[in-house]
Write an enzyme that holds these catalytic residues in place. Structure first.
Site, mmCIF file in Angstrom:
data_model
loop_
_atom_site.group_PDB
_atom_site.id
_atom_site.type_symbol
_atom_site.label_atom_id
_atom_site.label_comp_id
_atom_site.label_asym_id
_atom_site.label_seq_id
_atom_site.Cartn_x
_atom_site.Cartn_y
_atom_site.Cartn_z
ATOM 1 N N ASP A 29 13.307 47.689 38.595
ATOM 2 C CA ASP A 29 12.545 47.229 39.977
ATOM 3 C C ASP A 29 11.826 45.932 39.345
ATOM 4 O O ASP A 29 11.134 46.002 38.066
ATOM 5 C CB ASP A 29 11.783 48.244 40.277
HETATM 6 C C1 LIG Z 1 11.273 36.708 40.937
HETATM 7 C C2 LIG Z 1 12.631 36.757 41.203
HETATM 8 C C3 LIG Z 1 13.026 37.845 41.791
HETATM 9 N N1 LIG Z 1 14.829 38.176 41.798
HETATM 10 C C4 LIG Z 1 15.214 39.590 42.592
HETATM 11 C C5 LIG Z 1 15.436 40.541 41.370
HETATM 12 C C6 LIG Z 1 15.692 41.862 42.458
HETATM 13 O O1 LIG Z 1 16.952 41.655 42.863
HETATM 14 C C7 LIG Z 1 14.881 41.338 43.544
HETATM 15 C C8 LIG Z 1 13.708 42.417 43.611
HETATM 16 O O2 LIG Z 1 13.932 43.561 44.301
HETATM 17 P P1 LIG Z 1 14.217 44.871 43.657
HETATM 18 O O3 LIG Z 1 13.570 46.029 44.717
HETATM 19 O O4 LIG Z 1 13.856 44.912 42.277
HETATM 20 O O5 LIG Z 1 15.815 44.966 43.476
HETATM 21 P P2 LIG Z 1 16.750 45.329 44.640
HETATM 22 O O6 LIG Z 1 16.522 45.906 45.929
HETATM 23 O O7 LIG Z 1 17.420 43.758 44.722
HETATM 24 O O8 LIG Z 1 18.033 45.900 44.033
HETATM 25 P P3 LIG Z 1 18.174 47.484 43.408
HETATM 26 O O9 LIG Z 1 17.025 48.180 43.972
HETATM 27 O O10 LIG Z 1 19.408 48.002 44.055
HETATM 28 O O11 LIG Z 1 18.185 47.467 41.934
HETATM 29 O O12 LIG Z 1 14.177 40.057 43.238
HETATM 30 C C9 LIG Z 1 15.537 37.097 41.704
HETATM 31 O O13 LIG Z 1 16.717 37.217 41.716
HETATM 32 N N2 LIG Z 1 14.908 35.982 41.136
HETATM 33 C C10 LIG Z 1 13.599 35.628 40.949
HETATM 34 O O14 LIG Z 1 13.141 34.844 40.413
#
Ligand SMILES: Cc1cn([C@H]2C[C@H](O)[C@@H](COP(=O)(O)OP(=O)(O)OP(=O)(O)O)O2)c(=O)[nH]c1=O
Length: 187
Positions: A70
């Site tokens: 997360d």
């Molecule tokens: C800051 C930042 C975040 N993110 C993304 C990563 C995570 O996928 C998302 C945060 O959401 P999360 O709730 O961590 O994850 P998710 O819902 O996408 O996936 P799952 O719970 O099924 O594993 O933000 C980027 O892709 N690039 C960035 O620079």
């Protein structure tokens, strides 16, 4: 015992990062109600959420090793998850403009009898952004499935002036640490 690695995540970035380092794994969906975690400390929040996602993932075979993660953005006393709408994305990006914020990714690894978790923190400095910068970035729709409302790996790259720490942690999975921790579990 032979081990089978399961990434319980619907994030395409997490899947791509595990693939990048040639890990053999399959993807399993888990649906976790993230609102039940109330922690206000970002490190506690991502650890609790990663653990909750791991515990919500069904283990179908004794040799399975579940990985979940997360990611949140933290600035001063605020925690930013994914923006709900344009206004929310604007609030996040204008708050982060010209400042240094922290990205926390919590990772949980759940195997038969053990559960481990850890958190990585990366500091990210944003350029000072004009209203026009923010509005044109929001119009790309890139902010919407990403914590803090930006993707460092996509159009959001132009917002970022510097980082300190693991780049891949910002993208959603601190892959080198994950691989090292997995070696302790699956050998
Ligand atoms: C800051 C930042 C975040 N993110 C993304 C990563 C995570 O996928 C998302 C945060 O959401 P999360 O709730 O961590 O994850 P998710 O819902 O996408 O996936 P799952 O719970 O099924 O594993 O933000 C980027 O892709 N690039 C960035 O620079």
């Amino acid at each position: 015992m032979s081990h089978q690695l399961i990434l319980a995540s619907s994030s395409p970035r997490r899947q791509a990062l595990l693939r990048q380092v040639n890990m053999n794994f399959t993807v399993r969906k888990q649906d976790t109600d993230e609102s039940i975690v109330k922690a206000s400390d970002p490190r506690e929040k991502v650890e609790q959420l990663a653990l909750l996602k791991a515990r919500n993932t069904e283990i179908m075979d004794k040799g399975e090793v579940i990985v979940t993660a997360d990611t949140v953005v933290s600035y001063q006393n605020q925690i930013f998850g994914k923006p709900e709408d344009d206004k929310d994305a604007y609030t996040m990006l204008s708050t982060l403009s010209g400042q240094v914020h922290e990205v926390y990714t919590g990772v949980a690894i759940r195997a038969n009898a053990e559960e481990i978790f850890f958190t990585e923190k990366t500091s990210v400095e944003f350029w000072t952004l004009s209203d026009e910068d923010i509005m044109s970035y929001i119009s790309t729709r890139d902010p919407f499935d990403k914590a803090g409302g930006y993707g460092i790996q996509s159009e959001g790259a132009v917002l970022v002036r510097s980082i300190h720490g693991d780049y891949y942690n910002v993208v959603g999975l601190p892959i080198s640490r994950v691989v090292r921790e997995l070696r302790g579990v699956i050998g």
